[in-house]
Enzyme design. Structure first.
Site, mmCIF file in Angstrom:
data_model
loop_
_atom_site.group_PDB
_atom_site.id
_atom_site.type_symbol
_atom_site.label_atom_id
_atom_site.label_comp_id
_atom_site.label_asym_id
_atom_site.label_seq_id
_atom_site.Cartn_x
_atom_site.Cartn_y
_atom_site.Cartn_z
ATOM 1 N NE ARG A 141 -3.474 -2.775 0.384
ATOM 2 C CZ ARG A 141 -4.003 -3.462 1.392
ATOM 3 N NH1 ARG A 141 -3.350 -3.610 2.530
ATOM 4 N NH2 ARG A 141 -5.191 -4.020 1.242
ATOM 5 C CG ASP A 307 -6.824 -11.111 1.854
ATOM 6 O OD1 ASP A 307 -6.034 -11.491 0.960
ATOM 7 O OD2 ASP A 307 -6.822 -9.956 2.313
ATOM 8 C CD GLU A 308 -10.262 -7.590 2.682
ATOM 9 O OE1 GLU A 308 -10.783 -7.063 3.694
ATOM 10 O OE2 GLU A 308 -9.313 -7.058 2.072
ATOM 11 C CD1 TRP A 374 -7.890 -12.703 7.455
ATOM 12 C CD2 TRP A 374 -8.584 -10.661 8.028
ATOM 13 N NE1 TRP A 374 -8.830 -12.295 6.517
ATOM 14 C CE2 TRP A 374 -9.259 -11.038 6.844
ATOM 15 C CE3 TRP A 374 -8.850 -9.404 8.593
ATOM 16 C CZ2 TRP A 374 -10.185 -10.224 6.218
ATOM 17 C CZ3 TRP A 374 -9.779 -8.580 7.962
ATOM 18 C CH2 TRP A 374 -10.437 -8.986 6.779
ATOM 19 C CE1 TYR A 399 -5.014 -8.199 11.144
ATOM 20 C CE2 TYR A 399 -6.099 -6.580 9.745
ATOM 21 C CZ TYR A 399 -5.635 -7.862 9.955
ATOM 22 O OH TYR A 399 -5.783 -8.810 8.976
ATOM 23 C CG ASP A 401 -4.287 -1.263 10.479
ATOM 24 O OD1 ASP A 401 -4.080 -2.286 11.158
ATOM 25 O OD2 ASP A 401 -5.203 -1.190 9.638
ATOM 26 C CD1 TRP A 451 -3.349 -4.922 8.458
ATOM 27 C CD2 TRP A 451 -2.582 -5.317 6.398
ATOM 28 N NE1 TRP A 451 -3.368 -6.272 8.257
ATOM 29 C CE2 TRP A 451 -2.901 -6.554 7.012
ATOM 30 C CE3 TRP A 451 -2.080 -5.319 5.096
ATOM 31 C CZ2 TRP A 451 -2.741 -7.773 6.359
ATOM 32 C CZ3 TRP A 451 -1.917 -6.535 4.450
ATOM 33 C CH2 TRP A 451 -2.241 -7.732 5.065
ATOM 34 C CB THR A 452 1.320 0.802 5.134
ATOM 35 O OG1 THR A 452 1.317 0.179 3.845
ATOM 36 C CG2 THR A 452 2.250 0.065 6.075
ATOM 37 C CD GLU A 453 -4.882 -0.544 4.003
ATOM 38 O OE1 GLU A 453 -5.618 -1.489 3.690
ATOM 39 O OE2 GLU A 453 -4.140 -0.543 5.007
#
Length: 532
Positions: A141, A307-308, A374, A399, A401, A451-453
């Site tokens: 990300r 995932d997703e 997760w 998580y 983030d 997670w780096t969004e």
């Protein structure tokens, strides 16, 4: 002794003295211990200014096969320092403890004062609870330059974490050079702009963002980590989270549903509808990608995401529906399972193991696959009961983030409020599995995910990761009470007082206990907080 993570056993008799390190102190090593001795000499030599030359007496490092593989014994008395490890890894973790005992200044890269250096007389016997003590870095990300990744290897090692999970591909970026398919890096490694904060804020930075690691960069990262007894696990996300790859190679997408030639690397966050097609050519493409990935990463496990993955395009695709009929599958969930089972067999034939997010349970799990749980504990519980290995990393707990408080000045507040104390009270093995020893044995470890969004540089990663990663490290390493409410957070918080000074010496821009510093806030940038 303010050690983090807390050791299994520490004894220090009343009135015990200290052992002084001087310019004459030698650092000796028995056969097999030389690499750890070299690391310790380099780190402590830089911080203390002491030569710590090889020789008898003083500090002595040896291997003791009678100890647990990652276990160690550290004895400091009037005669010197003896550090024994069950393996080079155990010896290395013991060296990390020794460094902590010397105080925060032992983490400097150069000696800043002519301080006297000494160690307290004591005996420590220690070994980790879990074999997988992981940290996920999402470099897809927002790209982290190689130097920042190497720095995080050192930070993980300082906290006795032994797995670095690199999330290398996603809709927003492809970060690994693949020689056979250069367009993956040329096209997929950058995007025209990035969403700033959550979509409800409707902000974009209109600044190109990107970067990728050359194969030699990745070899260097893997070798650097291995020297610190950390395994790097690569993640190549399939069949969802693949728009960056489709932008580079439109033929990978569902071309009978979407004009894939018009797609670019995704500039927003969130779940993306553009997923891989299920043609034989796509299987071959990713086999070729993985051939190069396996050459770069010797880890037993290879993470393939899973995932997703929205199924709408497969439902609308005549080619995907024909594949379902051809294979005699029930639905699109089984189609995803078939897709991942193919790569499970492919990896197994090469002596590797597939691990994926808990969605890979849907439609049936490949026999040798492991699960990163997760979405909560549920997927991990189901997988463990079915005999699959599990790495627990529930978003509700680890998580990093997610926001660290409910304060209005938390930068880009996301997810649940998870304080330092919340992370310290996280228990990787839930009660449902503690009642079943065989199933609990399949929980091979735990992992904290970054997670780096909403983190666009290393300073932001520092803020979200620390100090909570220190609490997580103790959960992963130490034998804490299994009931979260029985854990002594006050004791941990007291030990953290000195650990903050270690983080300062390491240059970590952590979240201060009193709240974010003014420069760590992001006024006006909308986040996505959740209840709870």
């Amino acid at each position: 002794m303010n050690l983090i993570p807390a050791p299994l056993s520490l004894t220090r008799p009343a009135g015990a003295g200290r052992y002084d390190l001087t310019a004459d102190t030698a650092l000796g090593s028995a056969p097999g211990a030389e690499p750890v001795a070299a690391w310790l000499r380099a780190e402590l030599g830089a911080a203390t200014g002491l030569p710590l030359l090889p020789g008898p007496g003083g500090l002595r490092l040896t291997l003791d096969p009678g100890l647990a593989a990652e276990g160690y014994r550290l004895v400091v008395d009037a005669d010197g320092v003896r550090l024994d490890g069950g393996s080079p890894a155990g010896l290395f973790w013991g060296a990390q403890t020794l460094r902590q005992l010397l105080g925060p200044q032992a983490y400097r890269r150069a000696a800043i004062a002519a301080d006297a250096w000494s160690l307290p007389h004591l005996t420590i016997e220690d070994a980790p609870r879990f074999g997988w003590r992981g940290l996920l870095l999402d470099v897809a990300r927002h790209f982290l330059p190689k130097a920042d990744v190497l720095r995080y290897v050192d930070l993980a090692a300082a906290h006795k974490l032994n797995v670095l999970h690199l999330h290398l591909t996603d809709d927003q970026g492809w970060r690994v050079e693949i020689k056979r398919y250069p367009r993956l890096a040329e096209v997929g490694s950058w995007r025209e702009r990035s969403m700033v904060g959550y979509r409800d804020g409707n902000r974009r930075d209109d600044r190109p963002h990107g970067g990728f690691y050359t194969q030699d960069d990745l070899r260097e990262i893997v070798a650097y980590a291995a020297a610190r007894h950390i395994t790097v696990v690569p993640e190549i996300d399939i069949p969802g989270h693949s728009q960056a790859a489709i932008a580079a190679h439109p033929e990978l997408g569902n071309v009978d549903v979407v004009d894939t030639a018009a797609l670019a690397t995704f500039t927003d966050w969130g779940v993306n509808p553009n997923v891989l097609n299920v043609e034989d050519a796509t299987l071959r493409f990713y086999e070729h990608v993985l051939e190069e990935v396996l050459e770069l990463f010797p880890s037993t496990f290879v993470h393939l995401g899973g995932d997703e993955c929205p199924k709408e395009q497969w439902r609308a695709s005549a080619a995907a529906q024909a594949r379902i009929k051809e294979l005699g599958l029930a639905d699109e969930d089984e189609l995803q399972s078939w897709f991942l089972r193919h790569f499970d067999r492919w990896l197994a034939a090469r002596g590797r193991r597939l691990i994926g997010w808990d969605e890979i349970l849907e439609g049936g799990l490949a026999p040798g696959a492991a699960v990163s749980s997760w979405r909560g504990y549920e997927g991990g519980i189901a997988a463990a009961r079915a005999g699959h290995d599990v790495v627990m990393c529930p978003e509700q707990h680890v998580y990093l983030d997610h926001r660290e408080s409910a304060r209005p000045d938390e930068p880009i507040p996301v997810g649940f409020v998870r304080t330092l104390e919340d992370v310290y009270r996280y228990e990787p093995v839930p009660p449902e599995l503690r009642q079943d020893a065989a199933a609990a044995g399949h929980v091979i470890g735990t992992q904290a995910n970054v997670w780096t969004e909403f983190m666009d540089d290393a300073r932001s990663v520092d803020y979200h990761a620390f100090p909570r990663l220190a609490a997580f490290a103790e959960v992963a390493w130490s034998e804490l009470p299994r009931e979260p409410e029985a854990r002594d957070f006050a004791d941990f918080a007291e030990r953290m007082t000195e650990h903050y000074a270690r983080l300062d010496a390491l240059g970590v821009e952590y979240r201060h206990p009193a709240g974010p510093r003014p420069w760590q806030t992001r006024p006006g940038v909308v986040g996505r907080p959740l209840e709870g």
